[in-house]
Scaffold this motif. Structure first.
Motif, PDB file in Angstrom:
ATOM      1  N   TYR A 196      20.795   8.579 -15.219  1.00 36.95           N
ATOM      2  CA  TYR A 196      20.004   8.175 -16.383  1.00 36.95           C
ATOM      3  C   TYR A 196      18.544   8.604 -16.216  1.00 36.95           C
ATOM      4  O   TYR A 196      17.886   8.999 -17.188  1.00 36.95           O
ATOM      5  CB  TYR A 196      20.097   6.664 -16.585  1.00 36.95           C
ATOM      6  CG  TYR A 196      21.471   6.181 -16.956  1.00 36.95           C
ATOM      7  CD1 TYR A 196      21.952   6.294 -18.258  1.00 36.95           C
ATOM      8  CD2 TYR A 196      22.305   5.612 -16.013  1.00 36.95           C
ATOM      9  CE1 TYR A 196      23.206   5.858 -18.607  1.00 36.95           C
ATOM     10  CE2 TYR A 196      23.575   5.162 -16.349  1.00 36.95           C
ATOM     11  CZ  TYR A 196      24.024   5.280 -17.647  1.00 36.95           C
ATOM     12  OH  TYR A 196      25.284   4.848 -17.988  1.00 36.95           O
ATOM     13  N   GLU A 197      18.027   8.524 -14.993  1.00 39.94           N
ATOM     14  CA  GLU A 197      16.641   8.930 -14.752  1.00 39.94           C
ATOM     15  C   GLU A 197      16.467  10.424 -15.010  1.00 39.94           C
ATOM     16  O   GLU A 197      15.462  10.857 -15.612  1.00 39.94           O
ATOM     17  CB  GLU A 197      16.254   8.584 -13.313  1.00 39.94           C
ATOM     18  CG  GLU A 197      16.241   7.084 -13.044  1.00 39.94           C
ATOM     19  CD  GLU A 197      16.088   6.767 -11.568  1.00 39.94           C
ATOM     20  OE1 GLU A 197      16.007   7.731 -10.764  1.00 39.94           O
ATOM     21  OE2 GLU A 197      16.054   5.578 -11.205  1.00 39.94           O
ATOM     22  N   ALA A 198      17.455  11.217 -14.566  1.00 37.17           N
ATOM     23  CA  ALA A 198      17.368  12.658 -14.814  1.00 37.17           C
ATOM     24  C   ALA A 198      17.468  12.962 -16.303  1.00 37.17           C
ATOM     25  O   ALA A 198      16.768  13.860 -16.820  1.00 37.17           O
ATOM     26  CB  ALA A 198      18.482  13.372 -14.054  1.00 37.17           C
ATOM     27  N   ALA A 199      18.310  12.226 -17.023  1.00 39.15           N
ATOM     28  CA  ALA A 199      18.442  12.442 -18.467  1.00 39.15           C
ATOM     29  C   ALA A 199      17.156  12.076 -19.190  1.00 39.15           C
ATOM     30  O   ALA A 199      16.748  12.763 -20.150  1.00 39.15           O
ATOM     31  CB  ALA A 199      19.609  11.613 -19.004  1.00 39.15           C
ATOM     32  N   GLU A 200      16.470  11.006 -18.765  1.00 38.09           N
ATOM     33  CA  GLU A 200      15.205  10.631 -19.381  1.00 38.09           C
ATOM     34  C   GLU A 200      14.142  11.707 -19.160  1.00 38.09           C
ATOM     35  O   GLU A 200      13.340  12.008 -20.057  1.00 38.09           O
ATOM     36  CB  GLU A 200      14.738   9.290 -18.821  1.00 38.09           C
ATOM     37  CG  GLU A 200      15.563   8.100 -19.299  1.00 38.09           C
ATOM     38  CD  GLU A 200      15.084   6.801 -18.686  1.00 38.09           C
ATOM     39  OE1 GLU A 200      14.131   6.845 -17.876  1.00 38.09           O
ATOM     40  OE2 GLU A 200      15.671   5.733 -19.003  1.00 38.09           O
ATOM     41  N   ALA A 204      16.396  12.940 -23.052  1.00 42.37           N
ATOM     42  CA  ALA A 204      17.580  12.425 -23.733  1.00 42.37           C
ATOM     43  C   ALA A 204      17.283  11.053 -24.334  1.00 42.37           C
ATOM     44  O   ALA A 204      16.597  10.227 -23.730  1.00 42.37           O
ATOM     45  CB  ALA A 204      18.750  12.318 -22.756  1.00 42.37           C
ATOM     46  N   ASN A 205      17.810  10.822 -25.544  1.00 41.43           N
ATOM     47  CA  ASN A 205      17.649   9.514 -26.159  1.00 41.43           C
ATOM     48  C   ASN A 205      18.801   8.592 -25.754  1.00 41.43           C
ATOM     49  O   ASN A 205      19.693   8.978 -24.977  1.00 41.43           O
ATOM     50  CB  ASN A 205      17.558   9.638 -27.682  1.00 41.43           C
ATOM     51  CG  ASN A 205      18.764  10.364 -28.276  1.00 41.43           C
ATOM     52  OD1 ASN A 205      19.885  10.239 -27.777  1.00 41.43           O
ATOM     53  ND2 ASN A 205      18.539  11.120 -29.349  1.00 41.43           N
ATOM     54  N   SER A 206      18.821   7.370 -26.287  1.00 40.64           N
ATOM     55  CA  SER A 206      19.818   6.376 -25.874  1.00 40.64           C
ATOM     56  C   SER A 206      21.235   6.817 -26.223  1.00 40.64           C
ATOM     57  O   SER A 206      22.174   6.640 -25.428  1.00 40.64           O
ATOM     58  CB  SER A 206      19.510   5.021 -26.533  1.00 40.64           C
ATOM     59  OG  SER A 206      18.251   4.549 -26.133  1.00 40.64           O
ATOM     60  N   TRP A 207      21.404   7.380 -27.416  1.00 40.08           N
ATOM     61  CA  TRP A 207      22.738   7.819 -27.818  1.00 40.08           C
ATOM     62  C   TRP A 207      23.240   8.958 -26.932  1.00 40.08           C
ATOM     63  O   TRP A 207      24.403   8.983 -26.537  1.00 40.08           O
ATOM     64  CB  TRP A 207      22.726   8.244 -29.277  1.00 40.08           C
ATOM     65  CG  TRP A 207      24.021   8.893 -29.698  1.00 40.08           C
ATOM     66  CD1 TRP A 207      24.223  10.217 -29.962  1.00 40.08           C
ATOM     67  CD2 TRP A 207      25.289   8.253 -29.872  1.00 40.08           C
ATOM     68  NE1 TRP A 207      25.545  10.447 -30.295  1.00 40.08           N
ATOM     69  CE2 TRP A 207      26.212   9.261 -30.246  1.00 40.08           C
ATOM     70  CE3 TRP A 207      25.727   6.934 -29.751  1.00 40.08           C
ATOM     71  CZ2 TRP A 207      27.549   8.982 -30.499  1.00 40.08           C
ATOM     72  CZ3 TRP A 207      27.062   6.647 -30.004  1.00 40.08           C
ATOM     73  CH2 TRP A 207      27.959   7.660 -30.376  1.00 40.08           C
ATOM     74  N   GLN A 208      22.378   9.892 -26.608  1.00 42.11           N
ATOM     75  CA  GLN A 208      22.786  11.005 -25.748  1.00 42.11           C
ATOM     76  C   GLN A 208      23.142  10.527 -24.345  1.00 42.11           C
ATOM     77  O   GLN A 208      24.102  11.026 -23.737  1.00 42.11           O
ATOM     78  CB  GLN A 208      21.664  12.047 -25.696  1.00 42.11           C
ATOM     79  CG  GLN A 208      21.463  12.788 -27.008  1.00 42.11           C
ATOM     80  CD  GLN A 208      20.218  13.653 -27.006  1.00 42.11           C
ATOM     81  OE1 GLN A 208      19.228  13.327 -26.345  1.00 42.11           O
ATOM     82  NE2 GLN A 208      20.247  14.751 -27.764  1.00 42.11           N
ATOM     83  N   LYS A 209      22.396   9.569 -23.840  1.00 41.80           N
ATOM     84  CA  LYS A 209      22.738   9.025 -22.517  1.00 41.80           C
ATOM     85  C   LYS A 209      24.083   8.307 -22.554  1.00 41.80           C
ATOM     86  O   LYS A 209      24.879   8.413 -21.608  1.00 41.80           O
ATOM     87  CB  LYS A 209      21.633   8.072 -22.046  1.00 41.80           C
ATOM     88  CG  LYS A 209      20.367   8.786 -21.632  1.00 41.80           C
ATOM     89  CD  LYS A 209      19.372   7.838 -20.986  1.00 41.80           C
ATOM     90  CE  LYS A 209      18.740   6.923 -22.011  1.00 41.80           C
ATOM     91  NZ  LYS A 209      17.682   6.071 -21.414  1.00 41.80           N
ATOM     92  N   PHE A 210      24.327   7.589 -23.637  1.00 43.13           N
ATOM     93  CA  PHE A 210      25.618   6.903 -23.756  1.00 43.13           C
ATOM     94  C   PHE A 210      26.765   7.908 -23.862  1.00 43.13           C
ATOM     95  O   PHE A 210      27.802   7.760 -23.199  1.00 43.13           O
ATOM     96  CB  PHE A 210      25.601   5.990 -24.983  1.00 43.13           C
ATOM     97  CG  PHE A 210      26.945   5.395 -25.313  1.00 43.13           C
ATOM     98  CD1 PHE A 210      27.455   4.333 -24.596  1.00 43.13           C
ATOM     99  CD2 PHE A 210      27.708   5.914 -26.369  1.00 43.13           C
ATOM    100  CE1 PHE A 210      28.697   3.803 -24.900  1.00 43.13           C
ATOM    101  CE2 PHE A 210      28.946   5.386 -26.677  1.00 43.13           C
ATOM    102  CZ  PHE A 210      29.443   4.328 -25.941  1.00 43.13           C
ATOM    103  N   TYR A 212      26.892  11.262 -23.082  1.00 46.44           N
ATOM    104  CA  TYR A 212      27.059  12.272 -22.045  1.00 46.44           C
ATOM    105  C   TYR A 212      27.066  11.703 -20.623  1.00 46.44           C
ATOM    106  O   TYR A 212      27.429  12.422 -19.679  1.00 46.44           O
ATOM    107  CB  TYR A 212      25.955  13.325 -22.161  1.00 46.44           C
ATOM    108  CG  TYR A 212      26.060  14.152 -23.420  1.00 46.44           C
ATOM    109  CD1 TYR A 212      27.050  15.119 -23.566  1.00 46.44           C
ATOM    110  CD2 TYR A 212      25.174  13.950 -24.477  1.00 46.44           C
ATOM    111  CE1 TYR A 212      27.146  15.872 -24.731  1.00 46.44           C
ATOM    112  CE2 TYR A 212      25.262  14.706 -25.641  1.00 46.44           C
ATOM    113  CZ  TYR A 212      26.254  15.657 -25.764  1.00 46.44           C
ATOM    114  OH  TYR A 212      26.368  16.404 -26.918  1.00 46.44           O
ATOM    115  N   ILE A 213      26.665  10.446 -20.455  1.00 42.43           N
ATOM    116  CA  ILE A 213      26.651   9.864 -19.108  1.00 42.43           C
ATOM    117  C   ILE A 213      27.551   8.636 -19.019  1.00 42.43           C
ATOM    118  O   ILE A 213      28.444   8.565 -18.164  1.00 42.43           O
ATOM    119  CB  ILE A 213      25.211   9.486 -18.690  1.00 42.43           C
ATOM    120  CG1 ILE A 213      24.317  10.737 -18.663  1.00 42.43           C
ATOM    121  CG2 ILE A 213      25.207   8.810 -17.327  1.00 42.43           C
ATOM    122  CD1 ILE A 213      22.871  10.446 -18.353  1.00 42.43           C
TER     123      ILE A 213
END
Length: 298
Positions: A196-200, A204-210, A212-213
């Motif tokens: 999640y830290e790398a995505a931020e 990446a927004n919340s939907w993308q983190k949900f 793709y991660i």
């Protein structure tokens, strides 16, 4: 250049370690065979017989019970009810606990209390819950009283072929909510926070983190929760027995309750065993899918 390689001698099938392992496993295997494998084998045998456990006994009739199942419209209606009940229960039993698990995985006030509150339905007796739901949704019950207070007409919840099954689905979904939430919480906590830290850092927004991660990380957990919920739903009996009794007009009769009726109301044990064998096959397919997907994950 000479080849000094010598093949190792074949290992004996029963060495000291194997003998010790079989000795330790023997009590569990004997109990498993006596209480699980033998009843399953006897069930399949009964499905090829007719009669009862009286002086007349049972006699072999071959595939006649399965032919009756194939030609019985009531059985196909029950099978359709079971499929509708299972699919409509599994979907909310996954979506709602997943959302709750994501919320409770964050730092919230009273998080421990909320986890306990959501898990309470999983440890509550289905008989007691069934009585409570029957009281809530009876014609003169609190739900209709609330509707009347809001200016709406009363609904015959348990006497309607349209509304009776959704009541059972609501109860079953509520019952499964806490267990699946705990399963999803365990899966969420197994996802490394570094993803999640790398995505931020990548914006990446919340939907993308949900998407793709979280979802890819929860894939084994989702498979496990889906199959266990489907198995729980397929074996549903108490809610049907306590609330609707399979009615009205057979609209809430599911496979386990149908087997119960055939065996203990009509005493047609062979026919009930054939229907139970169909249920056993459906359950074994789900177990196979779970083992296969778990093996693929590893």
């Amino acid at each position: 250049m000479t080849n000094n390689f010598k093949p190792s001698p074949p290992q004996p099938w029963l060495d000291n370690d194997a003998i010790a392992a079989w000795i330790f496993l023997a009590p569990a295997l004997i109990l498993l065979g006596f209480f699980l494998l033998w009843p399953m084998a006897y069930l399949v045998y009964l499905s090829f017989t007719s009669g009862s456990f009286t002086l007349t006994g049972i006699h072999w009739i071959g595939l006649r019970n399965y032919l009756r199942l194939a030609l019985d419209p009531d059985f196909w209606q029950v099978l359709g009810n079971t499929l509708y009940f299972t699919v409509a229960t599994v979907l909310p039993s996954l979506i709602i606990p997943l959302g709750l698990g994501i919320l409770l995985n964050q730092s919230l006030a009273l998080r421990g209390l909320l986890r306990t509150a959501y898990f309470i339905p999983s440890i509550t007796s289905l008989v007691a819950v069934g009585l409570g739901f029957r009281w809530l949704f009876q014609t003169e019950g609190p739900v209709n009283a609330l509707l009347n207070f809001l200016g709406f007409a009363s609904i015959p919840w348990l006497g309607s072929t349209t509304w009776a099954m959704p009541i059972l689905i609501l109860l079953s979904s509520w019952k499964q909510l806490g267990f699946n939430m705990v399963v999803f919480l365990a899966g969420l906590q197994a996802i490394p926070p570094s993803r999640y830290e790398a995505a931020e850092l990548d914006g990446a927004n919340s939907w993308q983190k949900f998407w793709y991660i979280t979802l890819p990380g929860l894939r084994p957990t989702l498979i496990f929760a889906t199959i266990t919920t489907a198995i729980f739903t397929l074996r549903s009996f108490e809610q049907v027995y306590m609330i609707t009794g399979g009615g009205p007009l057979n609209s809430t009769n599911v496979l386990v309750y149908y087997i119960y009726e055939q065996a203990f109301a009509l005493f047609d044990f062979g026919y009930a065993a054939a229907a139970a064998t169909v249920l056993l096959c459906l359950t074994l397919v789900l177990v196979y899918l779970q083992l296969k997907t778990s093996g693929d994950e590893s």
